[in-house]
Scaffold this motif. Structure first.
Motif, mmCIF file in Angstrom:
data_model
loop_
_atom_site.group_PDB
_atom_site.id
_atom_site.type_symbol
_atom_site.label_atom_id
_atom_site.label_comp_id
_atom_site.label_asym_id
_atom_site.label_seq_id
_atom_site.Cartn_x
_atom_site.Cartn_y
_atom_site.Cartn_z
ATOM 1 N N ILE A 1 0.880 -1.162 0.000
ATOM 2 C CA ILE A 1 0.000 0.000 0.000
ATOM 3 C C ILE A 1 0.917 1.211 0.000
ATOM 4 O O ILE A 1 1.849 1.290 0.801
ATOM 5 C CB ILE A 1 -0.898 0.028 1.267
ATOM 6 C CG1 ILE A 1 -1.819 -1.190 1.316
ATOM 7 C CG2 ILE A 1 -1.705 1.314 1.339
ATOM 8 C CD1 ILE A 1 -2.865 -1.258 0.234
ATOM 9 N N GLU A 2 0.651 2.152 -0.889
ATOM 10 C CA GLU A 2 1.495 3.345 -0.982
ATOM 11 C C GLU A 2 0.726 4.569 -0.504
ATOM 12 O O GLU A 2 -0.434 4.761 -0.863
ATOM 13 C CB GLU A 2 1.962 3.551 -2.426
ATOM 14 C CG GLU A 2 2.990 4.632 -2.568
ATOM 15 C CD GLU A 2 3.597 4.692 -3.958
ATOM 16 O OE1 GLU A 2 4.388 5.625 -4.193
ATOM 17 O OE2 GLU A 2 3.299 3.825 -4.800
ATOM 18 N N VAL A 3 1.366 5.381 0.319
ATOM 19 C CA VAL A 3 0.749 6.587 0.860
ATOM 20 C C VAL A 3 1.666 7.766 0.584
ATOM 21 O O VAL A 3 2.851 7.728 0.914
ATOM 22 C CB VAL A 3 0.530 6.466 2.390
ATOM 23 C CG1 VAL A 3 -0.070 7.751 2.950
ATOM 24 C CG2 VAL A 3 -0.349 5.281 2.723
ATOM 25 N N THR B 1 -5.582 5.585 9.746
ATOM 26 C CA THR B 1 -6.200 4.439 10.429
ATOM 27 C C THR B 1 -7.482 3.969 9.775
ATOM 28 O O THR B 1 -7.845 2.799 9.871
ATOM 29 C CB THR B 1 -6.515 4.772 11.900
ATOM 30 O OG1 THR B 1 -7.453 5.857 11.930
ATOM 31 C CG2 THR B 1 -5.274 5.139 12.663
ATOM 32 N N GLY B 2 -8.196 4.882 9.122
ATOM 33 C CA GLY B 2 -9.542 4.583 8.653
ATOM 34 C C GLY B 2 -10.532 5.035 9.710
ATOM 35 O O GLY B 2 -10.147 5.494 10.782
ATOM 36 N N ASP B 3 -11.818 4.895 9.404
ATOM 37 C CA ASP B 3 -12.820 5.390 10.354
ATOM 38 C C ASP B 3 -14.138 4.651 10.165
ATOM 39 O O ASP B 3 -14.347 3.947 9.174
ATOM 40 C CB ASP B 3 -13.032 6.889 10.141
ATOM 41 C CG ASP B 3 -13.628 7.579 11.358
ATOM 42 O OD1 ASP B 3 -13.781 6.926 12.412
ATOM 43 O OD2 ASP B 3 -13.937 8.772 11.253
ATOM 44 N N ILE B 4 -14.995 4.854 11.120
ATOM 45 C CA ILE B 4 -16.327 4.256 11.081
ATOM 46 C C ILE B 4 -17.221 5.118 10.207
ATOM 47 O O ILE B 4 -17.225 6.347 10.335
ATOM 48 C CB ILE B 4 -16.901 4.147 12.511
ATOM 49 C CG1 ILE B 4 -16.055 3.168 13.319
ATOM 50 C CG2 ILE B 4 -18.354 3.720 12.489
ATOM 51 C CD1 ILE B 4 -16.309 3.194 14.795
ATOM 52 N N ASP B 5 -17.972 4.489 9.316
ATOM 53 C CA ASP B 5 -18.961 5.195 8.507
ATOM 54 C C ASP B 5 -20.214 5.312 9.370
ATOM 55 O O ASP B 5 -20.956 4.348 9.546
ATOM 56 C CB ASP B 5 -19.246 4.426 7.214
ATOM 57 C CG ASP B 5 -20.155 5.186 6.271
ATOM 58 O OD1 ASP B 5 -21.090 5.851 6.751
ATOM 59 O OD2 ASP B 5 -19.941 5.102 5.054
ATOM 60 N N VAL C 1 -4.375 -0.288 8.060
ATOM 61 C CA VAL C 1 -5.083 -1.565 8.152
ATOM 62 C C VAL C 1 -4.932 -2.345 6.851
ATOM 63 O O VAL C 1 -4.681 -3.546 6.851
ATOM 64 C CB VAL C 1 -6.581 -1.335 8.472
ATOM 65 C CG1 VAL C 1 -7.368 -2.625 8.390
ATOM 66 C CG2 VAL C 1 -6.732 -0.716 9.859
ATOM 67 N N MET C 2 -5.034 -1.650 5.729
ATOM 68 C CA MET C 2 -4.967 -2.321 4.425
ATOM 69 C C MET C 2 -3.588 -2.922 4.155
ATOM 70 O O MET C 2 -3.453 -3.842 3.370
ATOM 71 C CB MET C 2 -5.349 -1.347 3.306
ATOM 72 C CG MET C 2 -6.803 -0.903 3.419
ATOM 73 S SD MET C 2 -7.435 0.131 2.061
ATOM 74 C CE MET C 2 -6.124 1.165 1.607
ATOM 75 N N ALA C 3 -2.550 -2.424 4.836
ATOM 76 C CA ALA C 3 -1.192 -2.938 4.630
ATOM 77 C C ALA C 3 -0.931 -4.229 5.406
ATOM 78 O O ALA C 3 0.130 -4.837 5.233
ATOM 79 C CB ALA C 3 -0.174 -1.884 5.031
#
Length: 197
Positions: free
Chosen positions: A7-9, A21-25, A46-48
């Motif tokens: 995963i590249e950022v 981190t991502g989040d809750i929808d 998380v995706m990594a």
């Protein structure tokens, strides 16, 4: 199509911890519950999991909370979401950084820097530089059916090498700037030729 094992950022100064981190929808969570698969939107940390996380220009990551989110997952191997949820995440990190004299770069926290092994990559020699310039310039211009001319990459590589070795110059031009110079020259030539067709 097979997804790459990384995963590249592209880090930037306004990147929030939630972007990592991502989040809750909230809308999905309220309607279908937190257990619904779409209630959580995963971030790159998380995706990594199980792969490689590539952080481009890590020293552009400025907010302390963003650095803390990265540090926490590297230390505890869990991503914490909104303080109440944790998701297991293990990955290898490869990060690039800009020289400290560049504008828009920030110091990494001591704890985060302590978890990184720094590898200095020297400026490439002229032959390698010419290969890089030819490859990247041709890649950027392939949609026009153009390939970087050898004479142009030779002149540019020679100029870049001479400038990078000049002791009177504090910070030499970047390889990226040389690629842009070549592709700009190629674009202008392509437009000029098109005028006379």
């Amino acid at each position: 199509m097979r997804t790459p094992p990384y995963i590249e950022v592209a880090c930037h100064s306004h990147m929030t911890a939630t972007e990592l981190t991502g989040d809750i929808d909230i809308a999905v969570a309220l309607q279908a519950g937190l257990d619904h698969p779409l209630a959580y939107i995963p971030g790159p940390l998380v995706m990594a999991h199980g792969g490689i996380l590539i952080l481009d220009e890590i020293n552009r990551l400025n907010p302390p909370y963003s650095q803390a989110a990265l540090l926490q997952v590297l230390q505890e191997h869990y991503v914490f979401i909104r303080g109440g949820f944790k998701i297991r995440s293990d990955f290898l990190v490869i990060a690039t950084s800009n020289p400290s004299e560049y504008s828009g770069v920030y110091e990494l926290s001591e704890a985060l820097a302590d978890r990184m092994k720094v590898v200095e990559i020297p400026y490439p020699d002229k032959d390698l530089l010419k290969s890089i310039l030819s490859w990247k310039s041709s890649l950027y211009m392939e949609h026009l059916g153009l390939k970087a001319p050898d004479a142009l990459t030779e002149v540019t590589a020679t100029f870049m090498t001479l400038v990078s070795q000049d002791s009177n110059i504090e910070v030499g031009p970047s390889i990226r700037s040389a690629i842009y110079a070549i592709t700009t020259a190629m674009s202008k030539a392509w437009l000029e030729v098109g005028k006379f067709r």
